[in-house]
Design a protein around this motif. Structure first.
Motif, PDB file in Angstrom:
ATOM      1  N   ARG A 100     -27.375  -4.651   8.406  1.00  0.00           N
ATOM      2  CA  ARG A 100     -26.598  -3.921   9.422  1.00  0.00           C
ATOM      3  C   ARG A 100     -26.008  -2.632   8.852  1.00  0.00           C
ATOM      4  NH1 ARG A 100     -24.912  -9.240  10.706  1.00  0.00           N
ATOM      5  NH2 ARG A 100     -22.918  -8.920   9.669  1.00  0.00           N
ATOM      6  N   ALA A 101     -25.663  -2.641   7.564  1.00  0.00           N
ATOM      7  CA  ALA A 101     -25.069  -1.465   6.920  1.00  0.00           C
ATOM      8  C   ALA A 101     -26.135  -0.501   6.387  1.00  0.00           C
ATOM      9  CB  ALA A 101     -24.169  -1.906   5.765  1.00  0.00           C
ATOM     10  N   ARG A 102     -27.365  -0.928   6.368  1.00  0.00           N
ATOM     11  CA  ARG A 102     -28.458  -0.147   5.790  1.00  0.00           C
ATOM     12  C   ARG A 102     -28.566   1.278   6.351  1.00  0.00           C
ATOM     13  NH1 ARG A 102     -33.646   1.047   4.890  1.00  0.00           N
ATOM     14  NH2 ARG A 102     -34.663   0.077   3.119  1.00  0.00           N
ATOM     15  N   PRO A 103     -28.451   1.494   7.661  1.00  0.00           N
ATOM     16  CA  PRO A 103     -28.544   2.872   8.173  1.00  0.00           C
ATOM     17  C   PRO A 103     -27.493   3.811   7.564  1.00  0.00           C
ATOM     18  CG  PRO A 103     -28.784   1.312   9.969  1.00  0.00           C
ATOM     19  CD  PRO A 103     -28.386   0.520   8.763  1.00  0.00           C
ATOM     20  N   ARG A 104     -26.275   3.318   7.383  1.00  0.00           N
ATOM     21  CA  ARG A 104     -25.231   4.160   6.794  1.00  0.00           C
ATOM     22  C   ARG A 104     -25.541   4.451   5.325  1.00  0.00           C
ATOM     23  NH1 ARG A 104     -18.722   3.116   6.259  1.00  0.00           N
ATOM     24  NH2 ARG A 104     -18.261   5.077   5.226  1.00  0.00           N
ATOM     25  N   VAL A 105     -25.972   3.431   4.594  1.00  0.00           N
ATOM     26  CA  VAL A 105     -26.305   3.605   3.180  1.00  0.00           C
ATOM     27  C   VAL A 105     -27.467   4.591   3.043  1.00  0.00           C
ATOM     28  CG1 VAL A 105     -27.102   2.420   1.093  1.00  0.00           C
ATOM     29  CG2 VAL A 105     -25.442   1.307   2.593  1.00  0.00           C
ATOM     30  N   LEU A 106     -28.444   4.485   3.930  1.00  0.00           N
ATOM     31  CA  LEU A 106     -29.581   5.397   3.920  1.00  0.00           C
ATOM     32  C   LEU A 106     -29.141   6.822   4.251  1.00  0.00           C
ATOM     33  CD1 LEU A 106     -32.635   5.701   3.563  1.00  0.00           C
ATOM     34  CD2 LEU A 106     -32.889   5.122   5.975  1.00  0.00           C
ATOM     35  N   ALA A 107     -28.251   6.963   5.226  1.00  0.00           N
ATOM     36  CA  ALA A 107     -27.759   8.292   5.607  1.00  0.00           C
ATOM     37  C   ALA A 107     -26.999   8.944   4.453  1.00  0.00           C
ATOM     38  CB  ALA A 107     -26.864   8.195   6.841  1.00  0.00           C
ATOM     39  N   VAL A 108     -26.189   8.176   3.756  1.00  0.00           N
ATOM     40  CA  VAL A 108     -25.451   8.695   2.608  1.00  0.00           C
ATOM     41  C   VAL A 108     -26.432   9.159   1.534  1.00  0.00           C
ATOM     42  CG1 VAL A 108     -23.980   8.002   0.664  1.00  0.00           C
ATOM     43  CG2 VAL A 108     -23.330   7.391   2.991  1.00  0.00           C
ATOM     44  N   SER A 109     -27.426   8.338   1.259  1.00  0.00           N
ATOM     45  CA  SER A 109     -28.414   8.666   0.225  1.00  0.00           C
ATOM     46  C   SER A 109     -29.215   9.912   0.594  1.00  0.00           C
ATOM     47  CB  SER A 109     -29.367   7.488   0.006  1.00  0.00           C
ATOM     48  OG  SER A 109     -28.640   6.356  -0.387  1.00  0.00           O
ATOM     49  N   ARG A 110     -29.607   9.995   1.863  1.00  0.00           N
ATOM     50  CA  ARG A 110     -30.365  11.173   2.311  1.00  0.00           C
ATOM     51  C   ARG A 110     -29.529  12.443   2.225  1.00  0.00           C
ATOM     52  NH1 ARG A 110     -33.256   8.639   7.605  1.00  0.00           N
ATOM     53  NH2 ARG A 110     -35.088   7.838   6.526  1.00  0.00           N
ATOM     54  N   SER A 111     -28.246  12.334   2.535  1.00  0.00           N
ATOM     55  CA  SER A 111     -27.396  13.526   2.515  1.00  0.00           C
ATOM     56  C   SER A 111     -27.215  14.072   1.107  1.00  0.00           C
ATOM     57  CB  SER A 111     -26.034  13.225   3.144  1.00  0.00           C
ATOM     58  OG  SER A 111     -25.277  12.375   2.305  1.00  0.00           O
ATOM     59  N   ILE A 112     -27.320  13.227   0.104  1.00  0.00           N
ATOM     60  CA  ILE A 112     -27.126  13.672  -1.271  1.00  0.00           C
ATOM     61  C   ILE A 112     -28.446  14.036  -1.945  1.00  0.00           C
ATOM     62  CG2 ILE A 112     -26.283  13.011  -3.564  1.00  0.00           C
ATOM     63  CD1 ILE A 112     -24.249  11.191  -2.096  1.00  0.00           C
ATOM     64  N   LEU A 113     -29.460  13.187  -1.780  1.00  0.00           N
ATOM     65  CA  LEU A 113     -30.722  13.385  -2.501  1.00  0.00           C
ATOM     66  C   LEU A 113     -31.869  13.893  -1.644  1.00  0.00           C
ATOM     67  CD1 LEU A 113     -30.990  10.280  -4.839  1.00  0.00           C
ATOM     68  CD2 LEU A 113     -30.384  12.605  -5.446  1.00  0.00           C
ATOM     69  N   GLY A 114     -31.733  13.801  -0.340  1.00  0.00           N
ATOM     70  CA  GLY A 114     -32.849  14.167   0.525  1.00  0.00           C
ATOM     71  C   GLY A 114     -33.672  12.941   0.877  1.00  0.00           C
ATOM     72  N   PRO A 115     -34.572  13.082   1.836  1.00  0.00           N
ATOM     73  CA  PRO A 115     -35.303  11.921   2.358  1.00  0.00           C
ATOM     74  C   PRO A 115     -36.301  11.308   1.379  1.00  0.00           C
ATOM     75  CG  PRO A 115     -36.111  13.941   3.353  1.00  0.00           C
ATOM     76  CD  PRO A 115     -34.913  14.310   2.540  1.00  0.00           C
ATOM     77  N   ASP A 116     -36.798  12.081   0.436  1.00  0.00           N
ATOM     78  CA  ASP A 116     -37.839  11.565  -0.451  1.00  0.00           C
ATOM     79  C   ASP A 116     -37.354  10.451  -1.372  1.00  0.00           C
ATOM     80  OD1 ASP A 116     -39.500  13.437   0.672  1.00  0.00           O
ATOM     81  OD2 ASP A 116     -39.244  14.889  -0.957  1.00  0.00           O
ATOM     82  N   ARG A 117     -36.151  10.556  -1.859  1.00  0.00           N
ATOM     83  CA  ARG A 117     -35.651   9.597  -2.849  1.00  0.00           C
ATOM     84  C   ARG A 117     -34.639   8.617  -2.280  1.00  0.00           C
ATOM     85  NH1 ARG A 117     -33.904  13.744  -7.351  1.00  0.00           N
ATOM     86  NH2 ARG A 117     -33.153  11.890  -8.389  1.00  0.00           N
ATOM     87  N   ALA A 118     -34.291   8.759  -1.017  1.00  0.00           N
ATOM     88  CA  ALA A 118     -33.232   7.945  -0.414  1.00  0.00           C
ATOM     89  C   ALA A 118     -33.585   6.461  -0.365  1.00  0.00           C
ATOM     90  CB  ALA A 118     -32.896   8.456   0.981  1.00  0.00           C
ATOM     91  N   GLU A 119     -34.814   6.136  -0.017  1.00  0.00           N
ATOM     92  CA  GLU A 119     -35.205   4.719   0.089  1.00  0.00           C
ATOM     93  C   GLU A 119     -35.052   3.991  -1.237  1.00  0.00           C
ATOM     94  OE1 GLU A 119     -35.936   2.654   2.540  1.00  0.00           O
ATOM     95  OE2 GLU A 119     -35.821   4.168   4.109  1.00  0.00           O
ATOM     96  N   ASP A 120     -35.398   4.662  -2.327  1.00  0.00           N
ATOM     97  CA  ASP A 120     -35.247   4.041  -3.646  1.00  0.00           C
ATOM     98  C   ASP A 120     -33.782   3.751  -3.949  1.00  0.00           C
ATOM     99  OD1 ASP A 120     -37.966   4.108  -4.131  1.00  0.00           O
ATOM    100  OD2 ASP A 120     -37.888   6.029  -5.196  1.00  0.00           O
ATOM    101  N   ILE A 121     -32.915   4.674  -3.575  1.00  0.00           N
ATOM    102  CA  ILE A 121     -31.487   4.488  -3.815  1.00  0.00           C
ATOM    103  C   ILE A 121     -30.956   3.317  -2.986  1.00  0.00           C
ATOM    104  CG2 ILE A 121     -29.195   5.533  -3.520  1.00  0.00           C
ATOM    105  CD1 ILE A 121     -30.730   6.595  -5.959  1.00  0.00           C
ATOM    106  N   VAL A 122     -31.399   3.206  -1.737  1.00  0.00           N
ATOM    107  CA  VAL A 122     -30.961   2.091  -0.876  1.00  0.00           C
ATOM    108  C   VAL A 122     -31.361   0.767  -1.505  1.00  0.00           C
ATOM    109  CG1 VAL A 122     -31.251   0.986   1.373  1.00  0.00           C
ATOM    110  CG2 VAL A 122     -30.941   3.463   1.230  1.00  0.00           C
TER     111      VAL A 122
END
Length: 163
Positions: A22-44
């Motif tokens: 349920r929290a995954r979208p927020r965690v993904l949004a935070v990661s994308r805002s800092i690193l961009g979409p390419d590396r966000a999934e790995d961070i999640v």
């Protein structure tokens, strides 16, 4: 396996998994805002693993989403620092003559395994000294001492060579 929350009610790992989704979208949004979409999934994914491992450190179960987002932020900043360090290392190596690179590489390859591992993990791959210590099952003080001694030894050997 149940872990205790601050309100003394157990939270199961299955409950954590469901709440993470349920929290995954927020965690993904935070990661994308800092690193961009390419590396966000790995961070999640990394944030999930870290949070699951450290679930006992969560003091307030109602703050789980924010806690997960903060873990993701920290992982993003760590990735940025590693990337910057790797870029600096690549830029520095690109400006030096190939002969000296080869000579230095030969000196590094002749180091004993422990010294070479510490040097390569820290400078080559950008791991902090704490992370190197954990990976090699050594104390932080020992890693710092070995790295300092190895750097001095390499510098003396490398600077004494005809370049």
């Amino acid at each position: 396996m149940d872990l205790i929350r601050a309100d003394t009610q157990p939270i199961s790992l299955d409950d954590f998994d469901a709440r993470f989704e349920r929290a995954r979208p927020r965690v993904l949004a935070v990661s994308r805002s800092i690193l961009g979409p390419d590396r966000a999934e790995d961070i999640v994914h990394d944030a999930y693993l870290v949070a699951r491992q450290r679930l006992d450190q969560l003091r307030d179960a109602s703050a789980l989403e924010r806690w997960l987002a903060r873990i993701a932020e920290n992982l993003c900043y760590l990735a940025l620092r590693r990337g910057a360090m790797e870029s600096r290392n690549r830029a520095r190596l690109a400006t030096e003559p190939a002969v000296s690179d080869h000579a230095l590489r030969d000196l590094v390859e002749r180091l004993p395994l422990r010294e070479r591992s510490i040097l390569v993990l820290h400078y080559g791959h950008g791991y902090s000294l704490e992370e190197v210590a954990g990976q090699l099952s050594l104390s932080y003080a020992n890693v710092r001492k070995v790295l300092s001694r190895t750097r001095r030894q390499l510098y003396r050997q490398w600077s004494g060579m005809d370049r």
